[in-house]
Design a protein around this motif. Structure first.
Motif, PDB file in Angstrom:
ATOM      1  N   SER A 137       0.821  -1.208   0.000  1.00  0.00           N
ATOM      2  CA  SER A 137       0.000   0.000   0.000  1.00  0.00           C
ATOM      3  C   SER A 137       0.858   1.263   0.000  1.00  0.00           C
ATOM      4  N   ALA A 138       1.889   1.265   0.825  1.00  0.00           N
ATOM      5  CA  ALA A 138       2.719   2.465   0.972  1.00  0.00           C
ATOM      6  C   ALA A 138       3.412   2.842  -0.323  1.00  0.00           C
ATOM      7  N   VAL A 139       3.807   1.850  -1.096  1.00  0.00           N
ATOM      8  CA  VAL A 139       4.552   2.108  -2.332  1.00  0.00           C
ATOM      9  C   VAL A 139       3.815   1.459  -3.503  1.00  0.00           C
ATOM     10  N   SER A 140       2.507   1.635  -3.519  1.00  0.00           N
ATOM     11  CA  SER A 140       1.701   1.114  -4.624  1.00  0.00           C
ATOM     12  C   SER A 140       2.015   1.885  -5.900  1.00  0.00           C
ATOM     13  N   ASP A 141       1.631   1.317  -7.026  1.00  0.00           N
ATOM     14  CA  ASP A 141       1.855   2.003  -8.300  1.00  0.00           C
ATOM     15  C   ASP A 141       1.161   3.357  -8.320  1.00  0.00           C
ATOM     16  N   GLY A 142      -0.056   3.409  -7.778  1.00  0.00           N
ATOM     17  CA  GLY A 142      -0.774   4.678  -7.748  1.00  0.00           C
ATOM     18  C   GLY A 142      -0.076   5.720  -6.913  1.00  0.00           C
ATOM     19  N   VAL A 321      26.656  -7.401  -1.111  1.00  0.00           N
ATOM     20  CA  VAL A 321      26.764  -6.482  -2.251  1.00  0.00           C
ATOM     21  C   VAL A 321      25.379  -6.052  -2.695  1.00  0.00           C
ATOM     22  N   GLY A 322      25.334  -5.103  -3.597  1.00  0.00           N
ATOM     23  CA  GLY A 322      24.062  -4.652  -4.134  1.00  0.00           C
ATOM     24  C   GLY A 322      23.391  -5.731  -4.964  1.00  0.00           C
ATOM     25  N   VAL A 323      22.136  -5.528  -5.315  1.00  0.00           N
ATOM     26  CA  VAL A 323      21.412  -6.535  -6.088  1.00  0.00           C
ATOM     27  C   VAL A 323      22.020  -6.714  -7.476  1.00  0.00           C
ATOM     28  N   ASN A 324      22.832  -5.726  -7.904  1.00  0.00           N
ATOM     29  CA  ASN A 324      23.543  -5.852  -9.179  1.00  0.00           C
ATOM     30  C   ASN A 324      24.887  -6.554  -9.039  1.00  0.00           C
ATOM     31  N   LEU A 372       9.569   4.650  -1.277  1.00  0.00           N
ATOM     32  CA  LEU A 372       8.694   5.498  -2.086  1.00  0.00           C
ATOM     33  C   LEU A 372       9.485   6.646  -2.696  1.00  0.00           C
ATOM     34  N   SER A 373      10.379   7.257  -1.925  1.00  0.00           N
ATOM     35  CA  SER A 373      11.193   8.352  -2.478  1.00  0.00           C
ATOM     36  C   SER A 373      12.081   7.853  -3.614  1.00  0.00           C
ATOM     37  N   ASP A 374      12.626   6.661  -3.460  1.00  0.00           N
ATOM     38  CA  ASP A 374      13.447   6.081  -4.534  1.00  0.00           C
ATOM     39  C   ASP A 374      12.615   5.850  -5.787  1.00  0.00           C
ATOM     40  N   ARG A 375      11.406   5.331  -5.616  1.00  0.00           N
ATOM     41  CA  ARG A 375      10.544   5.053  -6.765  1.00  0.00           C
ATOM     42  C   ARG A 375      10.104   6.347  -7.441  1.00  0.00           C
ATOM     43  N   GLY A 379      13.670   5.015  -9.315  1.00  0.00           N
ATOM     44  CA  GLY A 379      14.316   3.774  -8.924  1.00  0.00           C
ATOM     45  C   GLY A 379      13.422   2.564  -9.124  1.00  0.00           C
ATOM     46  N   PRO A 380      14.004   1.363  -9.049  1.00  0.00           N
ATOM     47  CA  PRO A 380      13.245   0.132  -9.287  1.00  0.00           C
ATOM     48  C   PRO A 380      12.511  -0.350  -8.050  1.00  0.00           C
ATOM     49  N   PRO A 381      11.571  -1.274  -8.231  1.00  0.00           N
ATOM     50  CA  PRO A 381      10.926  -1.904  -7.078  1.00  0.00           C
ATOM     51  C   PRO A 381      11.930  -2.760  -6.304  1.00  0.00           C
ATOM     52  N   ILE A 382      11.550  -3.166  -5.104  1.00  0.00           N
ATOM     53  CA  ILE A 382      12.360  -4.107  -4.329  1.00  0.00           C
ATOM     54  C   ILE A 382      12.464  -5.405  -5.117  1.00  0.00           C
TER      55      ILE A 382
END
Length: 451
Positions: A137-142, A321-324, A372-375, A379-382
């Motif tokens: 809910s907090a970081v929904s697409d909307g 490390v990062g996800v990359n 949410l600020s990253d998105r 930025g990408p989703p988790i």
């Protein structure tokens, strides 16, 4: 004492379960109640997702006339009669703290006891969510889409705020988005009425009386009028939901009109006040709140603790490390946070995590604002999956978990149904002793094993 902007509701976020309950001045996550007046479907479509728990939206409008006596307030119940007597006693205490008679009498003109506030205050602790349910809910697409639109719509104002306070506009907008859905649900409860009811008949009368005196001081300063001072049922106000004491200390007049107006449709002062608050507590521009990371096979989960800090390079030498797959940039000392144990996402968190925590101390809220600020910034989703087959433990189950851990020799130092650091460490101890991954995660499967 740490002040928190949103304080009516908290979600304790250890073990992936978010427990809603009343807090004092250092906790809360969504801080709102269910709406009394709900928007139409067309309004919902235009506004996007509602705040995580909604807000009361029923303002109480009263005339600002002459002083009111107990007799004029016409008690309608034993609670109302006691409340009227309490107001007369409180008037003396407020006057002794510098509140003038005219301010007090205008503020309390027509104010009555609000039984619904007490009902809401008493019912909070029964709700629970998993962290992934909260973040859905907090970081929904909307919410992301509307956040990006808010940045565009208020670009010049946000750029000026960022230039003055050094807090990225996306972070300020993310707080706005989580608190009131970008101003769509600011709350319509009469703050004086709500705080007075809670001070008289609530579980933490002294705290609410302190907030009530602060609210009267705001009125005395002329920043708003009594019936325009609306907010959540528990007294959080404006676009970014300041409690009165935090408003007095940290709110700013960014528009230069002589008032720190966080209530009007123009969000400028509220957004600037949020940035000023974060800056006050040490926000570092350019430093992330946290970064999602991958943990290596054989990771020592005992090191996933706020007490353990290493540089990103040091973590990389341990395989974090990062996800990359790349070493995280050096943003200073960092800890590893596992909000849902070894089966969920892992984050490397930096000092700015603690700064957002000053706004609201729940891990889930901080992750919500940060992600949410990253998105909003593109930025990408988790990337990691969550253990979605798990459910949140009920209050009775959390207590049972504590009882069984203690009986098994892993003392939680109390049975209160709150999964805090002591319970988490007891869980780790039990997990280590039984050959399990010692991530401290309080799950239903763990409870079933203890049974």
């Amino acid at each position: 004492m740490r002040h928190t902007m949103r304080w009516a509701v908290t979600l304790g976020a250890i073990g992936g379960t978010l427990i809603l309950g009343q807090i004092a001045s250092a906790q809360t996550i969504s801080g709102s109640t269910r709406p009394e007046l709900r928007p139409s479907q067309d309004e919902v479509s235009r506004a996007g997702p509602a705040p995580l728990l909604g807000l009361e939206l029923a303002p109480v409008l009263r005339p600002l006339l002459r002083p009111t006596t107990v007799a004029e307030r016409a008690p309608v119940s034993s609670n109302e009669a006691g409340f009227n007597g309490w107001i007369d006693q409180f008037r003396s205490r407020a006057r002794a703290q510098g509140i003038d008679a005219n301010t007090f009498d205008r503020a309390f003109r027509g104010v009555t006891y609000d039984a619904e506030v007490i009902r809401l205050d008493g019912n909070q602790s029964e709700f629970s969510k998993t962290i992934w349910q909260y973040l859905d809910s907090a970081v929904s697409d909307g919410r992301v889409t509307n956040g990006r639109a808010a940045v565009r719509d208020h670009q010049r104002t946000l750029d000026a705020i960022e230039a003055r306070y050094g807090v990225e506009k996306e972070v300020v907008v993310a707080v706005w988005g989580l608190e009131t859905n970008y101003g769509s649900f600011r709350g319509g409860s009469d703050v004086v009425r709500s705080l007075a009811t809670l001070a008289y008949d609530g579980r933490r009368g002294a705290f609410f009386e302190e907030q009530l005196v602060a609210a009267l001081r705001i009125l005395q300063n002329g920043d708003t009028s009594p019936r325009n001072m609306t907010g959540s049922w528990a007294g959080a106000m404006g676009h970014t939901q300041f409690i009165p004491t935090s408003y007095l200390e940290y709110a700013v007049d960014f528009t230069g009109d002589g008032k720190r107006d966080i209530w009007s449709d123009d969000p400028t002062d509220a957004l600037a006040s949020t940035a000023a608050y974060l800056a006050k507590f040490g926000w570092t521009k350019g430093q992330p709140w946290g970064v999602e990371v991958k943990l290596p096979s054989g990771f020592d989960y005992a090191s996933a603790s706020r007490k353990v800090e290493r540089t990103p390079a040091q973590w990389a030498r341990l395989g974090v490390v990062g996800v990359n797959g790349q070493t995280i940039a050096n943003h200073g000392p960092a800890s590893i946070l596992l909000p849902a144990g070894s089966q969920g996402a892992a984050f490397m968190i930096f000092k700015n995590f603690s700064v957002i925590e000053r706004y609201n101390a729940a891990d889930a809220y901080v992750i919500g604002v940060g992600h949410l600020s990253d998105r909003i910034a593109g930025g990408p989703p988790i990337a990691a999956n969550w253990p979605r087959s798990d459910r949140a433990l009920k209050s009775s189950e959390r207590k049972e978990l504590q009882q069984r851990l203690t009986a098994a020799g892993f003392n939680t130092e109390g049975v209160d149904g709150r999964i805090g650091p002591k319970t988490q460490e007891a869980v780790r101890g039990y997990q280590r002793a039984n050959g399990l991954i010692a991530d401290g995660y309080s799950s239903l499967s763990l409870l079933n094993r203890l049974r």
